[in-house]
Design a protein around this motif. Structure first.
Motif, PDB file in Angstrom:
ATOM      1  N   LYS A  67     -29.474  -9.245 -23.506  1.00 33.93           N
ATOM      2  CA  LYS A  67     -30.034 -10.067 -22.446  1.00 33.93           C
ATOM      3  C   LYS A  67     -29.106 -11.211 -22.072  1.00 33.93           C
ATOM      4  O   LYS A  67     -28.999 -11.568 -20.906  1.00 33.93           O
ATOM      5  N   HIS A  68     -28.451 -11.782 -23.072  1.00 33.62           N
ATOM      6  CA  HIS A  68     -27.534 -12.880 -22.804  1.00 33.62           C
ATOM      7  C   HIS A  68     -26.346 -12.392 -21.971  1.00 33.62           C
ATOM      8  O   HIS A  68     -25.907 -13.080 -21.051  1.00 33.62           O
ATOM      9  N   LEU A  69     -25.831 -11.189 -22.296  1.00 31.58           N
ATOM     10  CA  LEU A  69     -24.726 -10.635 -21.514  1.00 31.58           C
ATOM     11  C   LEU A  69     -25.147 -10.341 -20.079  1.00 31.58           C
ATOM     12  O   LEU A  69     -24.366 -10.526 -19.153  1.00 31.58           O
ATOM     13  N   ALA A  70     -26.367  -9.887 -19.900  1.00 33.32           N
ATOM     14  CA  ALA A  70     -26.857  -9.591 -18.553  1.00 33.32           C
ATOM     15  C   ALA A  70     -26.902 -10.842 -17.689  1.00 33.32           C
ATOM     16  O   ALA A  70     -26.646 -10.790 -16.485  1.00 33.32           O
ATOM     17  N   GLU A 106     -23.057 -11.555 -13.511  1.00 35.47           N
ATOM     18  CA  GLU A 106     -22.688 -11.958 -12.148  1.00 35.47           C
ATOM     19  C   GLU A 106     -21.488 -12.894 -12.158  1.00 35.47           C
ATOM     20  O   GLU A 106     -20.603 -12.794 -11.309  1.00 35.47           O
ATOM     21  N   THR A 107     -21.441 -13.782 -13.124  1.00 34.30           N
ATOM     22  CA  THR A 107     -20.285 -14.672 -13.271  1.00 34.30           C
ATOM     23  C   THR A 107     -19.041 -13.863 -13.606  1.00 34.30           C
ATOM     24  O   THR A 107     -17.955 -14.123 -13.081  1.00 34.30           O
ATOM     25  N   PHE A 108     -19.209 -12.867 -14.470  1.00 31.28           N
ATOM     26  CA  PHE A 108     -18.095 -12.015 -14.846  1.00 31.28           C
ATOM     27  C   PHE A 108     -17.564 -11.245 -13.641  1.00 31.28           C
ATOM     28  O   PHE A 108     -16.352 -11.094 -13.477  1.00 31.28           O
ATOM     29  N   LEU A 109     -18.460 -10.777 -12.773  1.00 29.17           N
ATOM     30  CA  LEU A 109     -18.045 -10.078 -11.558  1.00 29.17           C
ATOM     31  C   LEU A 109     -17.238 -11.005 -10.653  1.00 29.17           C
ATOM     32  O   LEU A 109     -16.213 -10.611 -10.098  1.00 29.17           O
TER      33      LEU A 109
END
Length: 131
Positions: free
Chosen positions: A1-4, A8-11
């Motif tokens: 959940k934390h990665l999810a 968007e920031t990673f994208l």
């Protein structure tokens, strides 16, 4: 959940990576390869980030310019050219595998990228060919 929550920031960071200016074509090819690996990982894991049609179109539009690095006054050697071509193919195959319905909503960027890939193949000569 934390990665999810960070996907968007990673994208956005991935898009900034491929938009950044590089001194050499090898650096640009390395950035494209890194982008494609990260994009393929995000695309294949819908539980991390469910891409919308707009985000898919943005990724496809960004990728269509990768094969024109040599056209911007920089000469690519065959290995860099192959890295960029392979990277584009891996991302588009991941899109077709995991987001086929969303691709129906953005045919112009998809067909543009496919046309760029075809044109790139047709312009490849045995001397400068893909490795």
């Amino acid at each position: 959940k934390h990665l999810a929550s960070l996907s968007e920031t990673f994208l956005a960071i991935m898009m900034g990576l491929v938009r950044s200016k590089c001194d050499t074509p090898s650096e640009e090819a390395a950035n494209v390869a890194l982008f494609s690996k990260a994009a393929a990982a995000l695309i294949s894991r819908k539980e991390l980030l469910l891409l919308s049609g707009r985000e898919i179109a943005m990724i496809l539009c960004e990728m269509s310019q990768f094969l024109f690095i040599g056209g911007r006054g920089k000469e690519l050697d065959a290995s860099d050219d192959f890295i960029i071509f392979k990277s584009c193919c891996s991302v588009i195959s991941a899109m077709v595998a995991h987001y086929p319905k969303q691709l129906y909503g953005c045919p112009p960027p998809l067909f543009n990228l496919l046309l760029v890939l075809l044109t790139h193949l047709l312009n490849t000569t045995p001397k400068t060919g893909l490795v």
